[in-house]
Write a protein that holds these residues in place. Structure first.
Motif, mmCIF file in Angstrom:
data_model
loop_
_atom_site.group_PDB
_atom_site.id
_atom_site.type_symbol
_atom_site.label_atom_id
_atom_site.label_comp_id
_atom_site.label_asym_id
_atom_site.label_seq_id
_atom_site.Cartn_x
_atom_site.Cartn_y
_atom_site.Cartn_z
ATOM 1 N N ILE A 90 2.121 7.171 -5.878
ATOM 2 C CA ILE A 90 1.920 5.759 -5.601
ATOM 3 C C ILE A 90 2.589 4.933 -6.703
ATOM 4 C CG2 ILE A 90 0.207 3.972 -5.123
ATOM 5 C CD1 ILE A 90 0.069 6.325 -3.199
ATOM 6 N N PRO A 91 3.413 3.937 -6.359
ATOM 7 C CA PRO A 91 4.096 3.145 -7.390
ATOM 8 C C PRO A 91 3.138 2.283 -8.190
ATOM 9 C CG PRO A 91 4.433 2.148 -5.245
ATOM 10 C CD PRO A 91 3.739 3.468 -4.992
ATOM 11 N N MET A 92 3.429 2.103 -9.435
ATOM 12 C CA MET A 92 2.629 1.231 -10.285
ATOM 13 C C MET A 92 3.028 -0.235 -10.110
ATOM 14 S SD MET A 92 0.680 3.440 -11.573
ATOM 15 C CE MET A 92 -0.217 2.440 -12.763
ATOM 16 N N GLN A 93 4.159 -0.482 -9.402
ATOM 17 C CA GLN A 93 4.599 -1.856 -9.157
ATOM 18 C C GLN A 93 4.684 -2.091 -7.650
ATOM 19 O OE1 GLN A 93 7.110 0.302 -10.628
ATOM 20 N NE2 GLN A 93 6.226 0.167 -12.665
ATOM 21 N N LYS A 94 4.161 -3.241 -7.210
ATOM 22 C CA LYS A 94 4.284 -3.639 -5.814
ATOM 23 C C LYS A 94 5.575 -4.425 -5.604
ATOM 24 C CE LYS A 94 -0.267 -4.252 -3.657
ATOM 25 N NZ LYS A 94 -1.177 -5.272 -3.090
ATOM 26 N N GLY A 95 5.986 -4.502 -4.341
ATOM 27 C CA GLY A 95 7.087 -5.384 -3.973
ATOM 28 C C GLY A 95 8.446 -4.902 -4.400
ATOM 29 N N LYS A 96 8.596 -3.609 -4.726
ATOM 30 C CA LYS A 96 9.884 -3.055 -5.115
ATOM 31 C C LYS A 96 10.314 -1.982 -4.132
ATOM 32 C CE LYS A 96 9.618 -3.775 -10.135
ATOM 33 N NZ LYS A 96 10.855 -4.578 -10.249
ATOM 34 N N ALA A 97 11.605 -1.897 -3.863
ATOM 35 C CA ALA A 97 12.139 -0.796 -3.068
ATOM 36 C C ALA A 97 11.912 0.497 -3.831
ATOM 37 C CB ALA A 97 13.623 -1.009 -2.803
ATOM 38 N N LEU A 98 11.834 1.603 -3.095
ATOM 39 C CA LEU A 98 11.530 2.881 -3.739
ATOM 40 C C LEU A 98 12.530 3.199 -4.845
ATOM 41 C CD1 LEU A 98 9.517 5.191 -3.602
ATOM 42 C CD2 LEU A 98 10.984 6.309 -1.923
ATOM 43 N N LYS A 99 13.789 2.848 -4.662
ATOM 44 C CA LYS A 99 14.811 3.155 -5.670
ATOM 45 C C LYS A 99 14.614 2.363 -6.967
ATOM 46 C CE LYS A 99 18.177 -0.272 -4.001
ATOM 47 N NZ LYS A 99 18.204 -1.063 -5.237
ATOM 48 N N ASP A 100 13.832 1.285 -6.886
ATOM 49 C CA ASP A 100 13.631 0.437 -8.062
ATOM 50 C C ASP A 100 12.299 0.664 -8.770
ATOM 51 O OD1 ASP A 100 16.098 -0.896 -7.658
ATOM 52 O OD2 ASP A 100 15.172 -2.165 -6.119
ATOM 53 N N VAL A 101 11.448 1.529 -8.185
ATOM 54 C CA VAL A 101 10.155 1.806 -8.810
ATOM 55 C C VAL A 101 10.370 2.660 -10.056
ATOM 56 C CG1 VAL A 101 7.912 2.903 -8.523
ATOM 57 C CG2 VAL A 101 8.934 1.641 -6.616
ATOM 58 N N GLN A 102 9.748 2.274 -11.161
ATOM 59 C CA GLN A 102 9.958 2.971 -12.430
ATOM 60 C C GLN A 102 8.861 3.975 -12.771
ATOM 61 O OE1 GLN A 102 10.451 -0.153 -15.314
ATOM 62 N NE2 GLN A 102 12.583 -0.527 -14.742
ATOM 63 N N SER A 103 7.653 3.774 -12.222
ATOM 64 C CA SER A 103 6.569 4.694 -12.553
ATOM 65 C C SER A 103 5.626 4.840 -11.363
ATOM 66 C CB SER A 103 5.798 4.198 -13.785
ATOM 67 O OG SER A 103 5.280 2.905 -13.560
ATOM 68 N N PHE A 104 5.028 6.026 -11.268
ATOM 69 C CA PHE A 104 4.142 6.365 -10.164
ATOM 70 C C PHE A 104 2.847 6.962 -10.697
ATOM 71 C CE2 PHE A 104 8.448 6.697 -8.572
ATOM 72 C CZ PHE A 104 8.398 6.186 -7.283
ATOM 73 N N LYS A 105 1.820 6.859 -9.875
ATOM 74 C CA LYS A 105 0.555 7.547 -10.135
ATOM 75 C C LYS A 105 0.343 8.567 -9.030
ATOM 76 C CE LYS A 105 -4.454 6.816 -10.447
ATOM 77 N NZ LYS A 105 -5.552 5.811 -10.382
ATOM 78 N N ARG A 106 0.033 9.802 -9.391
ATOM 79 C CA ARG A 106 -0.162 10.824 -8.368
ATOM 80 C C ARG A 106 -1.550 10.688 -7.748
ATOM 81 N NH1 ARG A 106 -1.298 16.608 -11.516
ATOM 82 N NH2 ARG A 106 -3.216 15.927 -12.523
ATOM 83 N N ALA A 107 -1.628 10.983 -6.463
ATOM 84 C CA ALA A 107 -2.909 10.925 -5.758
ATOM 85 C C ALA A 107 -2.900 11.980 -4.663
ATOM 86 C CB ALA A 107 -3.128 9.539 -5.152
ATOM 87 N N PRO A 108 -4.026 12.638 -4.415
ATOM 88 C CA PRO A 108 -4.088 13.594 -3.312
ATOM 89 C C PRO A 108 -3.941 12.855 -1.991
ATOM 90 C CG PRO A 108 -6.277 13.189 -4.195
ATOM 91 C CD PRO A 108 -5.315 12.496 -5.102
ATOM 92 N N GLY A 109 -3.229 13.452 -1.042
ATOM 93 C CA GLY A 109 -3.001 12.784 0.233
ATOM 94 C C GLY A 109 -2.697 13.760 1.355
ATOM 95 N N GLY A 110 -2.090 13.210 2.402
ATOM 96 C CA GLY A 110 -1.912 13.938 3.648
ATOM 97 C C GLY A 110 -2.993 13.480 4.607
ATOM 98 N N ALA A 111 -2.597 12.939 5.754
ATOM 99 C CA ALA A 111 -3.570 12.313 6.656
ATOM 100 C C ALA A 111 -4.742 13.220 7.032
ATOM 101 C CB ALA A 111 -2.858 11.798 7.908
ATOM 102 N N PRO A 112 -4.509 14.481 7.434
ATOM 103 C CA PRO A 112 -5.667 15.329 7.774
ATOM 104 C C PRO A 112 -6.609 15.543 6.588
ATOM 105 C CG PRO A 112 -3.626 16.275 8.623
ATOM 106 C CD PRO A 112 -3.237 15.181 7.687
#
Length: 323
Positions: free
Chosen positions: A15-37
């Motif tokens: 998950i990006p730490m910044q909103k409103g940015k294209a994926l190529k412009d995101v500088q940092s992410f936070k990991r989170a467990p996911g997958g719809a099921p």
């Protein structure tokens, strides 16, 4: 009370730490467990019912993290297989200012697609259980065959099948292949959860009423038509029940639909649903079930990530009582 089984992908959402940015412009992410099921299984466990995840993960650190996170929230992980043949799937997400998302997936293939039908056991399922699945893991793979076997066994044991198409076109070779596969599996389910964004694409029908009627094919007994912040409508072959949504300050819509259907299925389990009484339960308790599901989805959007933002049952009930 029966149990929920979710079959399909478990992955890491970055998950990006910044909103409103294209994926190529995101500088940092936070990991989170996911997958719809997995999100749905987590929601049901969080609310207080028994749930289990059926999937396959890699022999990697991401897999270790996912299993630990599922166990923390109460999801049974004993039916998760491990393999050295592929890695655990990853999804990078970019968030627009309104909290909506774009995805970039890393799974070619991921370990979940390698789960085989031989690894699905009949002894797992009993009357009153619910099997939930989505479309991401219905691409041509051993996992598709595993879905087919699990669906058959749950039905033979008197359980309920729930299907949320959860369309993710970047994971398919073509949009039409995705659509045709979803249409192949809709008749196998008793409950269909479909969003306003997916209805016309899946059915090929622009008229809402006609499109929903078109979904009642094969074993389908109920259709849940979700409309985001505007709530959801529940259809059976002979009735329609409307509900309104809840207004909240949205941070991230990731997992909101999964929290909604998780809440819906939890309430069915709480009411002792099975193949024989499903329609009676829906007719009698539709308002309570839809209100709980709407609140579950709404509250989840107020945090970041899917599983990490799930409320407790008590928080949902308090939220509803204050509205």
């Amino acid at each position: 009370m029966g149990r929920l089984f979710s079959i399909g992908e478990v992955l890491i959402d970055f998950i990006p730490m910044q909103k409103g940015k294209a994926l190529k412009d995101v500088q940092s992410f936070k990991r989170a467990p996911g997958g719809a099921p997995a999100n749905v299984a987590a929601a049901v466990a969080r609310f207080g019912a028994e749930s289990a995840m059926i999937t396959k993960l890699g022999m990697d650190a991401f897999s270790d993290f996912l299993i630990e996170e599922l166990q923390k929230i109460g999801v049974k992980t004993d039916k998760i297989k491990r393999t050295k043949e592929a890695n655990t799937g990853l999804a990078f997400v970019s968030l627009r200012e309104d909290g909506e998302r774009d995805f970039s997936f890393y799974r070619n293939p991921s370990a979940d697609l390698l789960l085989s039908e031989d690894e699905i056991e009949e002894s797992w399922f009993a009357k009153g259980d619910i099997l939930h699945f989505c479309s991401v893991d219905l691409v041509e793979s051993p996992m598709k065959k595993a879905h087919e076997k699990a669906i058959r066994l749950v039905k033979e044991n008197g359980g309920i099948i729930s299907f949320d198409p959860n369309v993710r076109l970047p994971l398919w070779n073509s949009a039409e292949k995705c659509r045709q596969t979803i249409l192949e599996f809709i008749p196998k389910a008793h409950i269909i959860k479909i969003s306003d964004e997916e209805l016309a694409f899946i059915t090929g029908i622009t008229n809402e009423k006609e499109a929903i009627e078109n979904l009642f094919t094969g074993d389908v007994k109920a259709v849940i038509y979700t409309k985001g912040a505007n709530g959801a409508d529940l259809y059976t072959k002979n009735a329609k029940y409307e509900s309104t949504g809840f207004k909240v300050e949205v941070q991230d819509t990731t997992g909101a639909g999964d929290a909604f259907i998780g809440g819906f299925l939890y309430k069915l389990l709480e009411k002792g649903v099975n193949h024989d009484n499903l329609i009676d339960v829906l007719n009698e308790h539709h308002q309570e079930i839809l209100t709980f599901a709407n609140a579950s989805g709404a509250i989840t959007t107020t945090g970041k990530g899917a599983i990490s933002s799930l409320p407790t049952k008590e928080e949902i009930l308090n939220f509803i009582s204050c509205k």
